[in-house]
Enzyme design. Structure first.
Site, mmCIF file in Angstrom:
data_model
loop_
_atom_site.group_PDB
_atom_site.id
_atom_site.type_symbol
_atom_site.label_atom_id
_atom_site.label_comp_id
_atom_site.label_asym_id
_atom_site.label_seq_id
_atom_site.Cartn_x
_atom_site.Cartn_y
_atom_site.Cartn_z
ATOM 1 N N ASN A 1 1.287 91.746 33.919
ATOM 2 C CA ASN A 1 1.972 90.849 34.858
ATOM 3 C C ASN A 1 1.837 91.298 36.314
ATOM 4 O O ASN A 1 1.943 90.469 37.214
ATOM 5 C CB ASN A 1 3.452 90.769 34.457
ATOM 6 C CG ASN A 1 4.318 90.191 35.548
ATOM 7 O OD1 ASN A 1 4.372 88.973 35.730
ATOM 8 N ND2 ASN A 1 4.990 91.045 36.332
ATOM 9 N N TYR B 1 -7.356 85.861 45.375
ATOM 10 C CA TYR B 1 -6.347 85.670 44.320
ATOM 11 C C TYR B 1 -6.869 84.717 43.230
ATOM 12 O O TYR B 1 -6.747 85.004 42.035
ATOM 13 C CB TYR B 1 -5.080 85.117 44.965
ATOM 14 C CG TYR B 1 -3.898 84.969 44.036
ATOM 15 C CD1 TYR B 1 -3.130 86.074 43.651
ATOM 16 C CD2 TYR B 1 -3.513 83.716 43.557
ATOM 17 C CE1 TYR B 1 -2.030 85.927 42.816
ATOM 18 C CE2 TYR B 1 -2.417 83.564 42.719
ATOM 19 C CZ TYR B 1 -1.674 84.665 42.354
ATOM 20 O OH TYR B 1 -0.587 84.522 41.523
ATOM 21 N N SER B 2 -7.449 83.583 43.654
ATOM 22 C CA SER B 2 -7.962 82.621 42.658
ATOM 23 C C SER B 2 -9.044 83.262 41.795
ATOM 24 O O SER B 2 -9.097 83.033 40.577
ATOM 25 C CB SER B 2 -8.539 81.379 43.344
ATOM 26 O OG SER B 2 -7.534 80.681 44.037
ATOM 27 N N SER B 3 -9.921 84.062 42.428
ATOM 28 C CA SER B 3 -10.977 84.737 41.650
ATOM 29 C C SER B 3 -10.378 85.703 40.642
ATOM 30 O O SER B 3 -10.812 85.766 39.482
ATOM 31 C CB SER B 3 -11.914 85.518 42.581
ATOM 32 O OG SER B 3 -12.500 84.661 43.516
ATOM 33 N N LYS C 1 -7.436 85.584 39.263
ATOM 34 C CA LYS C 1 -6.691 84.890 38.207
ATOM 35 C C LYS C 1 -7.635 84.118 37.284
ATOM 36 O O LYS C 1 -7.358 83.964 36.091
ATOM 37 C CB LYS C 1 -5.640 83.976 38.828
ATOM 38 C CG LYS C 1 -4.539 84.742 39.576
ATOM 39 C CD LYS C 1 -3.758 85.649 38.638
ATOM 40 C CE LYS C 1 -2.598 86.352 39.314
ATOM 41 N NZ LYS C 1 -1.839 87.215 38.392
#
Ligand code: NAP
Length: 251
Positions: free
Chosen positions: A94, A159-161, A163
Protein backbone atom coordinates in the site's frame (compact mmCIF):
# COMPACT_ATOMS: atom_id res chain seq x y z
CA UNK A 1 -19.34 -22.70 10.92
CA UNK A 2 -16.56 -20.18 10.15
CA UNK A 3 -17.67 -16.59 9.91
CA UNK A 4 -17.93 -15.15 6.38
CA UNK A 5 -14.66 -13.40 5.34
CA UNK A 6 -12.93 -14.51 8.52
CA UNK A 7 -9.16 -13.97 8.71
CA UNK A 8 -8.79 -15.83 11.99
CA UNK A 9 -5.24 -17.06 12.51
CA UNK A 10 -3.84 -15.12 9.54
CA UNK A 11 -0.88 -12.75 9.69
CA UNK A 12 -0.92 -9.64 7.50
CA UNK A 13 1.74 -7.09 6.59
CA UNK A 14 0.48 -3.70 5.47
CA UNK A 15 3.08 -1.30 4.07
CA UNK A 16 2.40 2.38 4.59
CA UNK A 17 0.04 1.14 7.28
CA UNK A 18 0.51 3.94 9.79
CA UNK A 19 -2.10 6.28 8.35
CA UNK A 20 -4.67 6.85 5.60
CA UNK A 21 -5.83 3.92 3.51
CA UNK A 22 -3.15 1.60 4.95
CA UNK A 23 -4.33 2.22 8.49
CA UNK A 24 -7.95 1.46 7.53
CA UNK A 25 -6.79 -1.76 5.84
CA UNK A 26 -4.74 -2.80 8.88
CA UNK A 27 -7.62 -2.16 11.26
CA UNK A 28 -10.16 -3.95 9.06
CA UNK A 29 -7.99 -7.05 8.62
CA UNK A 30 -7.52 -7.12 12.42
CA UNK A 31 -11.29 -6.85 12.92
CA UNK A 32 -11.66 -9.89 10.64
CA UNK A 33 -9.23 -11.78 12.92
CA UNK A 34 -5.71 -11.29 11.52
CA UNK A 35 -2.63 -10.36 13.49
CA UNK A 36 -1.05 -7.29 11.99
CA UNK A 37 2.36 -5.92 11.04
CA UNK A 38 2.16 -2.18 10.44
CA UNK A 39 5.12 -1.18 8.25
CA UNK A 40 5.98 2.45 7.74
CA UNK A 41 8.80 4.95 7.42
CA UNK A 42 8.01 6.57 10.75
CA UNK A 43 8.34 4.07 13.60
CA UNK A 44 6.56 6.26 16.16
CA UNK A 45 3.44 6.76 14.07
CA UNK A 46 3.42 3.09 13.08
CA UNK A 47 3.62 2.15 16.78
CA UNK A 48 0.78 4.47 17.65
CA UNK A 49 -1.35 2.87 14.93
CA UNK A 50 -0.40 -0.69 15.93
CA UNK A 51 -1.25 0.02 19.59
CA UNK A 52 -4.57 1.57 18.61
CA UNK A 53 -5.46 -1.44 16.46
CA UNK A 54 -4.48 -3.94 19.16
CA UNK A 55 -6.55 -2.07 21.75
CA UNK A 56 -9.61 -1.84 19.48
CA UNK A 57 -9.58 -5.38 18.08
CA UNK A 58 -7.83 -7.54 20.68
CA UNK A 59 -5.48 -8.88 17.99
CA UNK A 60 -1.71 -8.69 18.07
CA UNK A 61 -0.38 -5.73 16.12
CA UNK A 62 3.28 -4.76 15.87
CA UNK A 63 5.05 -1.87 14.14
CA UNK A 64 8.13 -2.29 11.98
CA UNK A 65 10.07 0.55 10.43
CA UNK A 66 11.07 0.01 6.80
CA UNK A 67 11.61 1.92 3.60
CA UNK A 68 9.96 -0.25 0.95
CA UNK A 69 12.21 1.17 -1.77
CA UNK A 70 15.26 -0.27 -0.01
CA UNK A 71 15.80 -4.01 -0.46
CA UNK A 72 17.90 -4.47 2.67
CA UNK A 73 15.37 -2.62 4.78
CA UNK A 74 12.55 -4.78 3.36
CA UNK A 75 14.48 -8.02 3.92
CA UNK A 76 15.09 -7.07 7.57
CA UNK A 77 11.40 -6.18 8.01
CA UNK A 78 10.18 -9.50 6.58
CA UNK A 79 12.69 -11.39 8.74
CA UNK A 80 11.44 -9.58 11.86
CA UNK A 81 7.80 -10.29 10.96
CA UNK A 82 8.56 -13.99 10.43
CA UNK A 83 10.48 -14.15 13.70
CA UNK A 84 7.57 -12.60 15.57
CA UNK A 85 4.66 -14.54 14.05
CA UNK A 86 6.31 -17.58 12.39
CA UNK A 87 4.57 -16.87 9.07
CA UNK A 88 3.06 -14.20 6.85
CA UNK A 89 -0.16 -15.02 4.98
CA UNK A 90 -1.14 -11.63 3.55
CA UNK A 91 0.98 -8.85 2.07
CA UNK A 92 -0.68 -5.55 1.20
CA UNK A 93 1.59 -3.32 -0.88
CA UNK A 94 0.00 0.00 0.00
CA UNK A 95 2.92 2.41 0.58
CA UNK A 96 2.83 5.07 -2.10
CA UNK A 97 3.63 8.68 -2.80
CA UNK A 98 2.96 11.36 -5.42
CA UNK A 99 5.38 13.93 -6.84
CA UNK A 100 3.16 15.54 -9.47
CA UNK A 101 4.28 17.83 -12.28
CA UNK A 102 4.09 18.21 -16.04
CA UNK A 103 6.71 16.09 -17.78
CA UNK A 104 8.52 19.16 -19.13
CA UNK A 105 9.24 20.28 -15.58
CA UNK A 106 9.49 16.93 -13.81
CA UNK A 107 12.80 16.34 -12.10
CA UNK A 108 14.48 13.00 -12.69
CA UNK A 109 14.59 12.57 -8.91
CA UNK A 110 10.76 12.89 -8.75
CA UNK A 111 10.38 10.22 -11.42
CA UNK A 112 12.84 7.90 -9.65
CA UNK A 113 11.41 8.37 -6.18
CA UNK A 114 7.83 7.62 -7.21
CA UNK A 115 8.83 4.55 -9.23
CA UNK A 116 11.17 3.35 -6.46
CA UNK A 117 8.55 3.52 -3.73
CA UNK A 118 5.32 2.72 -5.58
CA UNK A 119 6.53 0.01 -7.97
CA UNK A 120 9.93 -1.25 -6.88
CA UNK A 121 8.68 -1.18 -3.28
CA UNK A 122 6.00 -3.73 -4.17
CA UNK A 123 8.57 -5.82 -6.04
CA UNK A 124 10.92 -5.74 -3.03
CA UNK A 125 8.23 -6.83 -0.58
CA UNK A 126 6.76 -9.51 -2.85
CA UNK A 127 10.21 -10.92 -3.64
CA UNK A 128 11.13 -11.11 0.04
CA UNK A 129 7.93 -12.93 1.07
CA UNK A 130 7.21 -15.18 -1.89
CA UNK A 131 9.53 -18.03 -0.87
CA UNK A 132 8.00 -18.49 2.61
CA UNK A 133 4.53 -18.22 1.04
CA UNK A 134 5.42 -20.90 -1.53
CA UNK A 135 6.69 -23.18 1.23
CA UNK A 136 3.47 -22.82 3.21
CA UNK A 137 1.40 -23.19 0.02
CA UNK A 138 -0.68 -20.18 0.92
CA UNK A 139 -0.52 -16.48 0.26
CA UNK A 140 -2.48 -13.38 -0.58
CA UNK A 141 -0.64 -10.46 -2.19
CA UNK A 142 -2.69 -7.33 -2.76
CA UNK A 143 -1.24 -4.32 -4.56
CA UNK A 144 -2.82 -0.89 -4.19
CA UNK A 145 -2.83 0.64 -7.66
CA UNK A 146 -4.96 3.63 -8.73
CA UNK A 147 -7.40 4.86 -11.37
CA UNK A 148 -4.45 6.98 -12.55
CA UNK A 149 -2.67 3.78 -13.54
CA UNK A 150 -5.66 2.63 -15.56
CA UNK A 151 -6.65 5.82 -17.39
CA UNK A 152 -3.49 7.93 -17.07
CA UNK A 153 -3.56 11.36 -15.46
CA UNK A 154 -1.99 14.57 -16.81
CA UNK A 155 0.69 15.81 -14.42
CA UNK A 156 1.28 12.30 -13.13
CA UNK A 157 3.48 10.54 -15.70
CA UNK A 158 5.55 9.15 -12.83
CA UNK A 159 2.61 8.14 -10.61
CA UNK A 160 0.46 6.76 -13.46
CA UNK A 161 3.41 4.71 -14.74
CA UNK A 162 4.07 3.29 -11.29
CA UNK A 163 0.42 2.37 -10.77
CA UNK A 164 0.06 0.86 -14.27
CA UNK A 165 3.27 -1.05 -13.57
CA UNK A 166 1.69 -2.49 -10.44
CA UNK A 167 -1.13 -3.94 -12.54
CA UNK A 168 1.46 -5.65 -14.80
CA UNK A 169 3.35 -6.93 -11.78
CA UNK A 170 0.08 -8.27 -10.34
CA UNK A 171 -0.71 -10.28 -13.48
CA UNK A 172 2.81 -11.61 -14.04
CA UNK A 173 3.26 -12.67 -10.43
CA UNK A 174 -0.24 -14.20 -10.32
CA UNK A 175 0.85 -16.49 -13.18
CA UNK A 176 4.17 -17.34 -11.48
CA UNK A 177 2.80 -18.36 -8.09
CA UNK A 178 -0.76 -19.54 -8.75
CA UNK A 179 0.19 -23.22 -8.61
CA UNK A 180 1.30 -22.69 -4.98
CA UNK A 181 -2.08 -21.43 -3.85
CA UNK A 182 -0.91 -17.81 -3.76
CA UNK A 183 -3.24 -15.22 -5.26
CA UNK A 184 -2.07 -11.81 -6.42
CA UNK A 185 -4.58 -9.06 -7.04
CA UNK A 186 -4.70 -5.29 -7.29
CA UNK A 187 -7.16 -2.73 -6.02
CA UNK A 188 -7.48 0.51 -7.99
CA UNK A 189 -8.96 3.23 -5.78
CA UNK A 190 -10.63 6.29 -7.23
CA UNK A 191 -10.56 9.57 -5.36
CA UNK A 192 -10.21 8.75 -1.64
CA UNK A 193 -10.15 11.42 1.06
CA UNK A 194 -6.70 11.23 2.73
CA UNK A 195 -3.71 13.55 3.22
CA UNK A 196 -2.57 12.47 -0.25
CA UNK A 197 -5.57 14.20 -1.82
CA UNK A 198 -6.47 16.91 0.69
CA UNK A 199 -4.33 19.61 -0.94
CA UNK A 200 -5.44 19.00 -4.53
CA UNK A 201 -6.92 22.10 -6.23
CA UNK A 202 -10.70 22.51 -5.76
CA UNK A 203 -11.31 22.31 -9.54
CA UNK A 204 -9.70 18.86 -9.65
CA UNK A 205 -11.83 17.73 -6.70
CA UNK A 206 -15.01 19.08 -8.35
CA UNK A 207 -14.10 17.39 -11.63
CA UNK A 208 -13.43 14.09 -9.84
CA UNK A 209 -16.88 14.14 -8.22
CA UNK A 210 -18.50 14.94 -11.58
CA UNK A 211 -16.70 11.94 -13.12
CA UNK A 212 -17.89 9.64 -10.31
CA UNK A 213 -21.35 8.14 -10.96
CA UNK A 214 -21.86 7.48 -7.25
CA UNK A 215 -21.35 11.22 -6.71
CA UNK A 216 -19.00 11.19 -3.75
CA UNK A 217 -15.36 10.76 -2.81
CA UNK A 218 -14.38 7.42 -1.40
CA UNK A 219 -13.21 6.94 2.17
CA UNK A 220 -10.34 4.67 3.28
CA UNK A 221 -12.85 2.12 4.58
CA UNK A 222 -14.14 1.57 1.01
CA UNK A 223 -10.68 0.34 0.01
CA UNK A 224 -10.18 -1.63 3.22
CA UNK A 225 -13.42 -3.57 2.58
CA UNK A 226 -12.22 -4.59 -0.90
CA UNK A 227 -8.82 -5.67 0.46
CA UNK A 228 -10.47 -7.69 3.23
CA UNK A 229 -12.49 -9.56 0.60
CA UNK A 230 -9.42 -10.31 -1.55
CA UNK A 231 -7.50 -11.41 1.56
CA UNK A 232 -10.14 -13.91 2.66
CA UNK A 233 -10.53 -17.59 1.76
CA UNK A 234 -13.80 -16.80 -0.03
CA UNK A 235 -11.81 -15.12 -2.86
CA UNK A 236 -9.54 -18.14 -3.40
CA UNK A 237 -10.42 -18.50 -7.13
CA UNK A 238 -9.70 -14.84 -7.93
CA UNK A 239 -6.20 -13.94 -9.09
CA UNK A 240 -4.58 -11.44 -11.44
CA UNK A 241 -7.54 -9.06 -11.31
CA UNK A 242 -7.66 -5.34 -10.68
CA UNK A 243 -10.69 -4.49 -8.57
CA UNK A 244 -11.83 -0.94 -9.26
CA UNK A 245 -13.09 0.76 -6.11
CA UNK A 246 -13.86 4.17 -7.50
CA UNK A 247 -17.59 4.86 -7.39
CA UNK A 248 -17.81 3.97 -11.07
CA UNK A 249 -15.23 6.55 -12.25
CA UNK A 250 -13.57 4.03 -14.58
CA UNK A 251 -15.71 1.49 -16.41
P1 NAP B 1 -0.90 8.48 2.71
O1 NAP B 1 -1.95 8.93 3.66
O2 NAP B 1 0.14 9.45 2.26
O3 NAP B 1 -0.22 7.18 3.31
C1 NAP B 1 0.87 6.57 2.71
C2 NAP B 1 1.72 5.93 3.79
O4 NAP B 1 2.84 5.32 3.14
C3 NAP B 1 2.29 6.97 4.77
O5 NAP B 1 2.17 6.50 6.08
C4 NAP B 1 3.73 7.07 4.34
O6 NAP B 1 4.65 7.41 5.38
C5 NAP B 1 4.01 5.66 3.86
N1 NAP B 1 5.19 5.60 3.02
C6 NAP B 1 5.62 6.51 2.08
N2 NAP B 1 6.78 6.14 1.55
C7 NAP B 1 7.12 4.97 2.15
C8 NAP B 1 8.24 4.10 2.04
N3 NAP B 1 9.27 4.36 1.20
N4 NAP B 1 8.29 3.00 2.81
C9 NAP B 1 7.28 2.73 3.68
N5 NAP B 1 6.21 3.51 3.84
C10 NAP B 1 6.12 4.62 3.08
O7 NAP B 1 -1.58 7.94 1.36
P2 NAP B 1 -2.99 7.23 1.09
O8 NAP B 1 -3.88 8.21 0.43
O9 NAP B 1 -3.44 6.50 2.29
O10 NAP B 1 -2.56 6.20 -0.06
C11 NAP B 1 -2.28 4.84 0.19
C12 NAP B 1 -2.11 4.13 -1.15
O11 NAP B 1 -3.30 4.27 -1.92
C13 NAP B 1 -0.98 4.70 -2.00
O12 NAP B 1 -0.31 3.67 -2.68
C14 NAP B 1 -1.72 5.60 -3.00
O13 NAP B 1 -1.01 5.76 -4.18
C15 NAP B 1 -2.98 4.78 -3.20
N6 NAP B 1 -4.10 5.57 -3.72
C16 NAP B 1 -4.62 6.60 -3.01
C17 NAP B 1 -5.67 7.33 -3.54
C18 NAP B 1 -6.30 8.47 -2.80
O14 NAP B 1 -7.19 9.12 -3.39
N7 NAP B 1 -5.90 8.77 -1.58
C19 NAP B 1 -6.19 7.01 -4.80
C20 NAP B 1 -5.62 5.95 -5.50
C21 NAP B 1 -4.58 5.23 -4.94
P3 NAP B 1 4.96 8.97 5.70
O15 NAP B 1 3.75 9.46 6.40
O16 NAP B 1 6.15 8.93 6.57
O17 NAP B 1 5.19 9.64 4.38
Amino acid sequence: MTEFLSLDGRVAIITGGARGIGKAIAETLAQRGANIVVVDLRKELAEETANEIAAKTGREAIALEADVSNQESVKAMIKAALEKFGKVDILVNNAGITRDGLIMRMKESDWDMVLDINLKGAFNCAQAIVRPMMKQQYGRIINISSVSGVTGQAGQTNYSSSKAGLIGLTKALAKEVGSRNITVNAVAPGFIETVLTVDLPEEIKDFSIKMTPLGRFGVPQDIANAVAFLAADESSFITGVTLHVDGGMVM
